[in-house]
Design an enzyme around this catalytic site. Structure first.
Site, PDB file in Angstrom:
ATOM      1  N   ASP A 106      49.671  43.766  79.053  1.00 15.43           N
ATOM      2  CA  ASP A 106      50.838  43.925  79.925  1.00 15.43           C
ATOM      3  C   ASP A 106      50.916  42.789  80.941  1.00 15.43           C
ATOM      4  O   ASP A 106      50.100  42.720  81.862  1.00 15.43           O
ATOM      5  CB  ASP A 106      50.716  45.272  80.644  1.00 15.43           C
ATOM      6  N   ASP A 288      57.980  40.447  81.157  1.00 13.30           N
ATOM      7  CA  ASP A 288      57.083  41.600  81.167  1.00 13.30           C
ATOM      8  C   ASP A 288      56.918  42.188  79.773  1.00 13.30           C
ATOM      9  O   ASP A 288      57.801  42.876  79.260  1.00 13.30           O
ATOM     10  CB  ASP A 288      57.626  42.667  82.126  1.00 13.30           C
TER      11      ASP A 288
END
Length: 396
Positions: A106, A288
């Site tokens: 992530d 992201d």
């Protein structure tokens, strides 16, 4: 970190991915493979992203100068494309002898945490057992993560050897979960590895895995290349630490400055067009991998939806025409170059004859360029400069 998943059965098909990385040195690649069973949920994806970023609203991001280098070493880790492009995870080993876990990578967070035997309720996961590792070192400091949707996890810090694609990071700080909410318990992943900057770790002063890959000389170039596959094309993908994979993109890489002042991979977007129609200009965004959809500010999302004739559901999602034959792609301009989200990627979820768009909004003052954008564009993240390089993915 962001989880966009509901409980499902996971079927994994491991695929071997060819790598032609940046020349020389050590490289670590994490390939991604496909799961074929998960049913996507656009509303859940939006609410998770809202919970992730609304807990710490940041100021609009401004780019700063920088460039990218590709000399040096790297290594590869394959990742699983879970739930038809919902999230991507790869195998990470912790301890000596190694214990293997499914970990979500992530770029929108910076902590490394994993379910552990200290957690009596984490029985749906593979749990790290410190008693079985000869390199485990206790720390004892507490950590806790909570999100606006009520999901949470907490536990204690420790140190151990963390192995990514054969590269062993010694003395890496890890967060051992002692408690987790039911939403985490139903997720197929065992933990999360944050690829953001160390200024946003839950406990201050912790070095991230990428920090340690660099400082311990395990990779000689401070970059990692991200390729996310599409379920429609077989899924999979890879994270290549220390270099990039020239077989995973077309054309040349364009350097885009990054503002890391808030701990995220912040970029300035010059414009977004649908065909020749400009629908937004001069706004800030975050790259992201932990956000499934492409999320605009509320006003921008409504302008994009209007061009496609999409209906606002009032919950951050849009109903879009399932017949996209008359649609034109979304075109983003960053660093003076254009990058596409093609027409086929505009539909995220189909329920009978109803289609949900892969773009939405989450009440944020900036855009999130999540997996809808990233699975169509290869990105090389440079932590030291900081900056990114972007080119069209072979998926397009």
């Amino acid at each position: 970190m962001k989880f966009t998943l509901v409980s499902s059965c996971v079927a994994l098909v491991v695929m071997t991915l060819a790598v032609d990385a940046a020349p020389g040195g050590k490289k670590l690649s994490i390939p991604l493979t496909k799961n074929s069973d998960y049913q996507p949920n656009a509303k859940a994806a939006v609410s998770k992203a809202s919970a992730k970023f609304n807990k710490k609203l940041i100021n609009p991001l401004k780019g700063i100068p920088g460039g990218i280098t590709t000399d040096g070493g790297s290594g590869k880790v394959p990742v699983v494309d879970y739930g038809n492009d919902i999230e991507y995870y790869g195998d990470v080993q912790i301890g000596t002898p190694p214990q293997t876990f499914k970990i979500n990578f992530d770029t929108g967070s910076s902590d490394l945490w994993v379910a552990s035997t200290l957690c009596s309720s984490c029985t749906s996961h593979t749990r790290y057992d410190p008693s079985k590792s000869s390199t485990y070192v206790a720390d004892g400091r507490a950590w806790s993560i909570s999100y606006g949707d009520g999901s949470n996890a907490s536990g204690v810090l420790a140190k151990d050897t963390v192995t990514l694609g054969g590269l062993a990071i010694k003395g890496q700080t890890i967060e051992l979960a002692k408690k987790e909410s039911s939403s985490f318990a139903s997720d197929p992943i065992d933990g999360l590895l944050g690829l953001g900057f160390n200024t946003i770790t839950t406990v201050a002063g912790i070095k991230t895995p990428v920090d340690n890959l660099i400082s311990q000389g395990l990779i000689s170039s401070p970059v990692y290349g991200v390729y996310l596959g599409k379920a429609s094309q077989g899924g999979g993908g890879e994270y290549l630490f220390g270099g990039y994979d020239t077989t995973k993109f077309t054309g040349s890489l364009t350097t885009v400055p990054v503002d890391s002042s808030q701990g995220y991979w912040g970029v300035s977007v010059s414009s977004v067009k649908v065909g020749t129609n400009t629908v937004a200009s001069s706004f800030s965004g975050i790259l992201d991998t932990g956000t499934t959809l492409l999320l605009f500010t509320d006003s921008m999302a409504k302008k994009v939806a209007a061009v496609y004739g999409a209906k606002d559901n009032g919950d951050g999602t849009f109903i879009i025409n399932c017949n996209t034959s008359s649609f034109k792609p979304l075109i983003f301009t960053l660093g003076g170059a254009t990058f596409n989200v093609p027409v086929e990627s505009l539909i995220f979820e189909k329920q009978g004859s109803t289609c949900f768009a892969s773009f939405g909004y989450a009440g944020l003052p900036f855009a999130i360029l999540g997996d809808t954008f990233l699975k169509n564009n290869y990105v090389v993240f440079n932590q030291q400069v900081p900056s990114v390089q972007i080119a069209a993915s072979i998926n397009q």
